[in-house]
Design an enzyme around this catalytic site. Structure first.
Site, short mmCIF file in Angstrom:
data_model
loop_
_atom_site.label_atom_id
_atom_site.label_comp_id
_atom_site.label_asym_id
_atom_site.label_seq_id
_atom_site.Cartn_x
_atom_site.Cartn_y
_atom_site.Cartn_z
N ARG A 161 41.59 47.17 43.26
CA ARG A 161 40.13 47.17 43.33
C ARG A 161 39.62 46.87 44.73
NH1 ARG A 161 41.79 42.79 40.12
NH2 ARG A 161 40.93 40.71 40.56
N GLU A 191 42.60 37.39 44.27
CA GLU A 191 41.78 36.49 43.48
C GLU A 191 42.61 35.34 42.93
OE1 GLU A 191 39.23 34.94 43.02
OE2 GLU A 191 37.83 36.31 42.03
N THR A 234 34.48 46.89 38.25
CA THR A 234 35.59 47.30 37.39
C THR A 234 35.14 47.24 35.93
OG1 THR A 234 36.50 45.09 36.97
CG2 THR A 234 37.18 46.19 39.02
N ALA A 235 35.94 47.81 35.06
CA ALA A 235 35.63 47.74 33.62
C ALA A 235 35.64 46.31 33.13
CB ALA A 235 36.62 48.60 32.83
N HIS A 239 34.84 43.42 46.24
CA HIS A 239 35.15 44.76 45.74
C HIS A 239 34.07 45.31 44.81
CE1 HIS A 239 36.03 43.18 41.73
NE2 HIS A 239 36.64 42.17 42.35
N GLY A 240 34.15 46.60 44.54
CA GLY A 240 33.22 47.26 43.62
C GLY A 240 33.51 46.93 42.16
#
Length: 211
Positions: free
Chosen positions: A60, A84, A14-15, A11-12
């Protein structure tokens, strides 16, 4: 002979990625940069003409998968088996906090020992739930089809390790994946082979004596 391909796509951003916080199964959205990463990667992966898309059901990954679905017109199949690693008390902690609070557990995990990080899942348990999801998806492909699996760094690494037959204590040697990078498994007469790892460009043919 079958010539199928599996693209395992992380995925891209994340914070929590930026803060180096262990996400695990915590459902964290993409940042704007993460969405941009997904759009860029989707444009490349669409050129592979995938036949199917599987995704973890966390937001995400679903947002990342949606970018490829929009370009290809494919439906996305979601499966919580692709989530995950659940890491219990580690989730939400920064890397520094984990090392400080769980030094022995962290060191043992890095050395390849079976560790329930934060009281969560073993890496082998992650592989046991994720790899069969991928295998079922591949079984539905045509003989030369491509499956894109949108998942998470730890889950992708353990799934690759299981599919290519590496002993669990060696899975860490595969290394991590950058946000929105991917790894490619190709089918051979001896099973699955790792063709690309942590890639951000389209697979190139292997030209040489090892082909």
């Amino acid at each position: 002979m079958r010539d199928r391909r599996i693209v395992l796509w992380r995925h891209g951003q994340t914070a929590w990625n930026l803060e180096r916080r262990f996400q695990g199964t915590t459902d964290i959205p993409l940042t704007e940069s993460g969405l941009d990463q997904a759009r860029r990667a989707a444009r490349l992966l669409a050129a592979l003409r995938p036949d199917a898309i599987l995704s973890s059901d966390l937001q995400r990954t679903t947002a990342t998968a949606a970018e490829l679905a929009a370009l290809t017109g494919l439906d996305v199949t979601y499966d919580e088996g692709l989530r995950e690693t659940y890491a219990g008390a580690w989730q939400g902690l920064t890397h520094e906090e984990i090392v400080a609070r769980y030094a022995e557990q962290y060191a043992a995990w890095k050395q390849g020992e079976p560790v329930r990080r934060g009281g969560g899942e073993l890496e082998t348990e992650v592989a046991e739930r994720a790899a069969p999801v991928v295998e079922r998806g591949v079984d539905k492909l045509p003989d030369s089809g491509t499956l894109v699996v949108v998942s998470h760094g730890g889950t992708i690494r353990t799934t690759i390790g299981r599919l290519i037959g590496l002993p669990p204590h060696t899975w860490e040697a595969l290394g991590g994946l950058s946000n929105c990078s991917w790894s490619v498994l190709g089918e051979t007469v001896r099973g699955w082979r790792l063709m690309e790892h942590n890639a951000g460009s389209l697979p190139e043919p292997v030209l040489g004596d090892d082909d």
